[in-house]
Design a protein around this motif. Structure first.
Motif, PDB file in Angstrom:
ATOM      1  N   ASN A  64       0.827  -1.201   0.000  1.00  0.00           N
ATOM      2  CA  ASN A  64       0.000   0.000   0.000  1.00  0.00           C
ATOM      3  C   ASN A  64       0.867   1.260   0.000  1.00  0.00           C
ATOM      4  OD1 ASN A  64      -1.686   1.905   2.402  1.00  0.00           O
ATOM      5  ND2 ASN A  64      -2.529   1.588   0.375  1.00  0.00           N
ATOM      6  N   LYS A  65       1.922   1.247   0.825  1.00  0.00           N
ATOM      7  CA  LYS A  65       2.849   2.380   0.886  1.00  0.00           C
ATOM      8  C   LYS A  65       3.560   2.556  -0.457  1.00  0.00           C
ATOM      9  CE  LYS A  65       5.140   5.556   3.253  1.00  0.00           C
ATOM     10  NZ  LYS A  65       4.470   6.753   3.823  1.00  0.00           N
ATOM     11  N   PHE A  66       3.971   1.454  -1.055  1.00  0.00           N
ATOM     12  CA  PHE A  66       4.666   1.470  -2.341  1.00  0.00           C
ATOM     13  C   PHE A  66       3.758   2.030  -3.439  1.00  0.00           C
ATOM     14  CE2 PHE A  66       7.005  -0.865  -5.833  1.00  0.00           C
ATOM     15  CZ  PHE A  66       8.212  -0.236  -5.626  1.00  0.00           C
ATOM     16  N   ILE A  77      -2.074  -5.455  -6.284  1.00  0.00           N
ATOM     17  CA  ILE A  77      -3.184  -6.158  -5.648  1.00  0.00           C
ATOM     18  C   ILE A  77      -2.590  -7.246  -4.757  1.00  0.00           C
ATOM     19  CG2 ILE A  77      -3.487  -7.903  -7.460  1.00  0.00           C
ATOM     20  CD1 ILE A  77      -6.551  -7.460  -7.124  1.00  0.00           C
ATOM     21  N   CYS A  78      -3.277  -7.564  -3.675  1.00  0.00           N
ATOM     22  CA  CYS A  78      -2.782  -8.563  -2.727  1.00  0.00           C
ATOM     23  C   CYS A  78      -3.706  -9.776  -2.669  1.00  0.00           C
ATOM     24  CB  CYS A  78      -2.662  -7.973  -1.334  1.00  0.00           C
ATOM     25  SG  CYS A  78      -1.244  -6.874  -1.116  1.00  0.00           S
ATOM     26  N   PHE A 127      -6.917  -1.560  -8.465  1.00  0.00           N
ATOM     27  CA  PHE A 127      -5.598  -1.299  -7.913  1.00  0.00           C
ATOM     28  C   PHE A 127      -5.694  -0.972  -6.418  1.00  0.00           C
ATOM     29  CE2 PHE A 127      -4.629   0.649 -12.335  1.00  0.00           C
ATOM     30  CZ  PHE A 127      -4.636  -0.617 -12.896  1.00  0.00           C
ATOM     31  N   ASP A 128      -4.572  -1.195  -5.718  1.00  0.00           N
ATOM     32  CA  ASP A 128      -4.495  -0.894  -4.287  1.00  0.00           C
ATOM     33  C   ASP A 128      -5.604  -1.633  -3.527  1.00  0.00           C
ATOM     34  OD1 ASP A 128      -3.151   0.393  -2.176  1.00  0.00           O
ATOM     35  OD2 ASP A 128      -4.621   2.019  -2.139  1.00  0.00           O
ATOM     36  N   ASN A 159     -11.345  -5.635  -2.171  1.00  0.00           N
ATOM     37  CA  ASN A 159     -11.425  -4.732  -1.030  1.00  0.00           C
ATOM     38  C   ASN A 159     -10.319  -3.686  -1.112  1.00  0.00           C
ATOM     39  OD1 ASN A 159     -13.246  -6.598   0.918  1.00  0.00           O
ATOM     40  ND2 ASN A 159     -11.670  -7.881  -0.019  1.00  0.00           N
ATOM     41  N   LYS A 160     -10.661  -2.436  -0.980  1.00  0.00           N
ATOM     42  CA  LYS A 160      -9.648  -1.391  -0.927  1.00  0.00           C
ATOM     43  C   LYS A 160      -8.772  -1.600   0.317  1.00  0.00           C
ATOM     44  CE  LYS A 160     -10.211   1.060  -4.601  1.00  0.00           C
ATOM     45  NZ  LYS A 160      -9.103   1.097  -5.592  1.00  0.00           N
ATOM     46  N   PHE A 161      -7.476  -1.328   0.165  1.00  0.00           N
ATOM     47  CA  PHE A 161      -6.539  -1.553   1.262  1.00  0.00           C
ATOM     48  C   PHE A 161      -6.988  -0.861   2.551  1.00  0.00           C
ATOM     49  CE2 PHE A 161      -2.502  -2.495  -1.430  1.00  0.00           C
ATOM     50  CZ  PHE A 161      -2.897  -3.819  -1.517  1.00  0.00           C
TER      51      PHE A 161
END
Length: 327
Positions: free
Chosen positions: A114-116, A125-126, A288-289, A302-304
């Motif tokens: 998320n920071k990146f 995406i995770c 994204f994110d 899901n948004k981070f």
């Protein structure tokens, strides 16, 4: 579909979980299906900083779906927590021509990505891979089913010796902040009590429960304890009982990292496959994110901000059922 993404980097980070290889396989083969390139980043953020990156294709991920661990290895990176470390990582990402990132891991992995994303705007995406099943935004995380089945098998074996000798066993399972493994392996294994980080059971209440078992001529007791229990781990609780009474023949088993290894169950293989494909398709559709998850057997995004630092709580019904069955 966003055709600007032509090359995707996938990596695993944090604690390993059975099913991670199945997720890697799904990501690579989905990229191949959609005629995109895929590379594997070794050792998570450490490999990203060092440029330890290799090409992956459909054949290179053959025969890994049944393997535990992760072929991409995993590591925790202190350097990536610094702006300088992330700058090094970004340089290698650009040199490799990587357009998007897929991370497989837990909350710490998500926080880093998320920071990146915020700093460098790399589409990312995770995929939730952690045995603790403690991440918000998904019903299940990769590895949880396998780890719980491993714990249940161990509990069943311990019960055999407990019954043979009328013993009291304290069995410690993983779960620093989450009692999912303890709760469900305890219910499935017929535990007399289940001690979770989320519950407020005191030692006195536990001791009283053991006393009730003595009154009803209970021949053996199995107490399942999550490692993050607020009243102590298995060794500490066993010692406290021993200090109060010599009635019980007390033994302690700590399952530890045994729960991380082994062949993933069919459930984790299917879950990882669904999430791997869902992650690739999510990137192509501008998700994204985000973290891909499964809700009511359907892929969700899901948004981070909605999942990082949030907890997937054990439902009250599980606590109620465990209490009823402990008599």
């Amino acid at each position: 579909m966003d055709n600007k993404i032509s090359k995707i980097g996938v990596f695993t980070s944090g604690g390993d979980a059975p099913g991670m290889n199945a997720a890697i396989r799904a990501v690579v083969r989905a990229c191949t299906y959609y005629k995109k390139s895929c590379v594997g980043i070794m050792r998570g953020y450490e490999g990203m900083i060092e440029g330890d990156i290799m090409k992956l294709d459909a054949r290179s991920v053959g025969n890994i779906i049944q393997r535990g661990g992760t072929i991409l290895k995993s590591a925790r990176s202190k350097e990536f927590r610094t702006a300088e470390g992330r700058a090094k990582a970004y340089d290698h990402i650009k040199k490799q021509g990587i357009d998007a990132l897929i991370a497989i891991g837990g909350d710490g992995t998500f926080t880093g990505l998320n920071k990146f994303y915020q700093e460098y705007n790399i589409p990312s995406i995770c995929i939730p891979g952690t045995i603790d099943n403690d991440l918000a935004g998904t019903d299940y995380t990769i590895g949880y089913d396998t780890a719980t089945n491993t714990a249940v098998e161990a509990i069943d074996r311990i019960r055999d010796t407990a019954l043979s000798h009328n013993r009291l066993f304290f069995i410690e399972v993983m779960g620093r902040h989450s009692g999912y493994i303890a709760m469900n392996s305890g219910i499935a294994g017929g535990a007399a009590a289940i001690i979770c980080p989320e519950e407020s059971m005191s030692f006195d209440e536990l001791y009283a429960l053991l006393g009730e078992g003595v009154k009803t001529n209970k021949k053996s007791n199995l107490i399942v304890v999550a490692e993050g229990s607020k009243i102590g781990g298995a060794h500490a609780l066993a010692q406290q009982v021993a200090e109060r009474t010599d009635y019980f023949d007390i033994k302690v088993t700590v399952l530890g990292h045994l729960q991380r290894g082994g062949t993933p169950t069919y459930f984790d293989r299917v879950l990882a496959s669904q999430m791997g494909v869902g992650a690739v398709e999510g990137l192509f559709n501008n998700e994204f994110d985000t973290m891909v998850g499964v809700r009511n057997r359907k892929i969700v995004y899901n948004k981070f901000d909605d999942v990082v630092g949030k907890h997937h709580d054990i439902d009250d019904e599980s606590f109620r059922i465990a209490k009823i069955l402990s008599i």
